[in-house]
Design a protein around this motif. Structure first.
Motif, PDB file in Angstrom:
ATOM      1  N   CYS A 173       1.070  -1.151  -0.136  1.00  0.00           N
ATOM      2  CA  CYS A 173      -0.090  -0.233   0.251  1.00  0.00           C
ATOM      3  C   CYS A 173       0.711   1.145  -0.509  1.00  0.00           C
ATOM      4  O   CYS A 173       1.985   0.986   0.268  1.00  0.00           O
ATOM      5  N   GLY A 174       0.627   2.236  -0.624  1.00  0.00           N
ATOM      6  CA  GLY A 174       0.964   3.474  -0.499  1.00  0.00           C
ATOM      7  C   GLY A 174      -0.542   4.163   0.139  1.00  0.00           C
ATOM      8  O   GLY A 174      -1.127   4.673  -0.397  1.00  0.00           O
ATOM      9  N   LEU A 175       0.352   5.338   1.002  1.00  0.00           N
ATOM     10  CA  LEU A 175      -0.342   6.313   1.643  1.00  0.00           C
ATOM     11  C   LEU A 175      -0.256   8.403   0.995  1.00  0.00           C
ATOM     12  O   LEU A 175       1.219   8.197   0.552  1.00  0.00           O
ATOM     13  N   ILE A 176      -1.576   8.951   0.832  1.00  0.00           N
ATOM     14  CA  ILE A 176      -0.574  10.148   0.621  1.00  0.00           C
ATOM     15  C   ILE A 176      -1.675  11.165   1.014  1.00  0.00           C
ATOM     16  O   ILE A 176      -2.896  10.771   1.109  1.00  0.00           O
ATOM     17  N   GLU A 218      -1.738   7.694 -10.819  1.00  0.00           N
ATOM     18  CA  GLU A 218      -2.403   6.432 -10.157  1.00  0.00           C
ATOM     19  C   GLU A 218      -4.574   6.673  -9.166  1.00  0.00           C
ATOM     20  O   GLU A 218      -4.544   7.788  -9.061  1.00  0.00           O
ATOM     21  N   SER A 219      -4.633   6.013  -9.186  1.00  0.00           N
ATOM     22  CA  SER A 219      -6.246   6.366  -8.830  1.00  0.00           C
ATOM     23  C   SER A 219      -6.461   5.820  -7.485  1.00  0.00           C
ATOM     24  O   SER A 219      -6.169   4.330  -7.466  1.00  0.00           O
ATOM     25  N   PRO A 220      -6.514   6.014  -6.510  1.00  0.00           N
ATOM     26  CA  PRO A 220      -6.972   5.416  -4.979  1.00  0.00           C
ATOM     27  C   PRO A 220      -7.512   4.003  -5.528  1.00  0.00           C
ATOM     28  O   PRO A 220      -9.030   3.942  -5.671  1.00  0.00           O
ATOM     29  N   GLU A 221      -7.185   2.955  -4.223  1.00  0.00           N
ATOM     30  CA  GLU A 221      -8.434   1.976  -3.873  1.00  0.00           C
ATOM     31  C   GLU A 221      -9.468   2.649  -2.915  1.00  0.00           C
ATOM     32  O   GLU A 221     -10.120   1.457  -2.414  1.00  0.00           O
ATOM     33  N   ALA A 222      -8.872   3.504  -1.705  1.00  0.00           N
ATOM     34  CA  ALA A 222      -9.683   3.557  -0.524  1.00  0.00           C
ATOM     35  C   ALA A 222      -8.817   5.374   0.011  1.00  0.00           C
ATOM     36  O   ALA A 222      -8.051   5.351  -0.294  1.00  0.00           O
ATOM     37  N   TYR A 223      -9.837   4.963   0.843  1.00  0.00           N
ATOM     38  CA  TYR A 223      -9.959   6.737   2.305  1.00  0.00           C
ATOM     39  C   TYR A 223      -9.324   5.603   3.245  1.00  0.00           C
ATOM     40  O   TYR A 223     -10.285   5.431   3.532  1.00  0.00           O
ATOM     41  N   LEU A 224      -8.052   7.046   3.332  1.00  0.00           N
ATOM     42  CA  LEU A 224      -8.299   5.601   5.067  1.00  0.00           C
ATOM     43  C   LEU A 224      -8.043   6.778   6.329  1.00  0.00           C
ATOM     44  O   LEU A 224      -7.780   7.932   5.916  1.00  0.00           O
ATOM     45  N   PHE A 225      -8.565   6.489   7.585  1.00  0.00           N
ATOM     46  CA  PHE A 225      -8.775   7.858   8.501  1.00  0.00           C
ATOM     47  C   PHE A 225      -8.003   7.257   9.844  1.00  0.00           C
ATOM     48  O   PHE A 225      -8.190   5.795   9.940  1.00  0.00           O
TER      49      PHE A 225
END
Length: 354
Positions: A173-176, A218-225
């Protein structure tokens, strides 16, 4: 210098039974605490070997040098005031010079801070203990992973669950970070591991999630909190809880656990006693060491009072102290000049005798 030295050299000015036996709260298992006052040999006092306090290994026998004793009286230290106010049937030995130290020269409005202030700190401590007993924390420490969630429609699912259900691993995974938000990240996934994503956590002990460089197309797979505030609170609570477990008195804890009231009943008994003493000081200008409600206080110690009832009684006593405080005729502070002169007079008599 030891306690035996004080006795052998006849240096003891005052000796009394203190603690539960002085309060009238002793039981068959109570220890006998001794408190006293001494003076130093002339060469010690005038030289460099000043000793303010001497105790035995268990601290249930403690003697204070006369100057230290007066200093603590001037500060309205509850334990020391109670020694001076010892019931007659508890006093084991008393030098005539000790009669120069009169309670009315020391009692002041400082008692609100020293008696009630200490009691209030114990109430806060009891509330914390209540919280610890009712909310134990597992020994296995959580990681920041447990405070991460994936947005899902109008709700969220734990990150661990989302990864498992979607057959994904955190290392890929990669986060921004998302601008103008706190703890919100877009999550990207690189199954081929060719884009150099850092994963969500670089190691299990990490205190924050990792961010990666992600190509713009790149398109995000999901949004994380990531709930960093909750994780920070958990870390603080975890550290405090297991420190408390390591340091607690197991015998007392087991007693408290057995009566099931979720508070340190012995400590709260003495907290109520201190508040009663303070209330009595402000309403009568007198310090009464021996309690008049022995059975009630021992009932609290036995854990027969619900936690909420004990706290309610404490808060009622605090309100009474607050009510009496402004109109009390007690001085704001002890007369330091007068009481210091009394100390000087005592010492002059002692050292002139020798």
């Amino acid at each position: 210098m030891t306690i035996q030295d004080l006795k052998d050299k006849n240096l003891i000015l005052f000796e009394t039974i203190s603690g539960s036996r002085a309060f009238g709260l002793e039981t068959e298992n109570s220890d006998t605490d001794i408190r006293g006052v001494y003076y130093l040999p002339k060469e010690n006092f005038f030289g460099l070997n000043y000793i303010p306090q001497i105790s035995n290994e268990t601290n249930d026998i403690t003697y204070y040098e006369i100057g230290r004793f007066v200093e603590l009286l001037q500060k309205n230290n509850p334990n020391i005031l109670e020694v001076l106010a010892s019931p007659e049937d508890c006093i084991l030995d008393k030098h005539p010079l000790m009669d120069l130290l009169k309670m009315e020269d020391f009692l002041s409005k400082l008692c609100k801070d020293t008696f009630a202030g200490y009691a209030i700190s114990q109430i806060k401590k009891a509330k914390g203990l209540n919280k610890k007993i009712l909310n134990p924390i597992d020994k296995e420490r959580k990681s920041i992973f447990d405070f991460c969630f994936i947005l899902d429609g109008q709700g969220s699912v734990p990150l661990k669950k989302w990864l498992s259900e979607n057959g994904k691993i955190q290392d890929k995974c990669g986060l921004i970070a998302i601008d103008h938000t706190k703890g919100m990240f877009a999550l990207f996934y690189d199954d081929s591991q060719t884009l150099g994503y850092k994963g969500i956590l670089q190691h299990e002990e990490a205190n924050q999630v990792s961010v990666s460089s992600v190509p713009k197309d790149e398109s995000p797979e999901a949004y994380l909190f990531c709930n960093l505030d909750a994780y920070s609170t958990y870390c603080k609570d975890y550290k405090e809880y297991w420190k408390w477990v390591e340091e607690r008195n197991e015998d007392r804890y087991n007693v408290n656990k057995s009566h099931g009231q979720n508070y340190d009943s012995k400590n709260m008994m003495h907290t109520i006693r201190l508040l009663q003493s303070c209330d009595h000081i402000f309403s009568t200008r007198l310090l009464q060491v021996r309690v008049e409600n022995r059975h009630e206080l021992l009932d609290i110690k036995a854990g027969n009072w619900p936690y909420e009832t004990v706290i309610q009684k404490a808060e009622h006593l605090i309100q009474s102290i607050e009510y009496h405080y402004p109109t009390s005729s007690l001085p704001d502070y002890p007369d330091l000049e007068k009481t210091t002169k009394i100390l000087i007079e005592i010492r002059k008599n002692l050292y002139e005798e020798n």
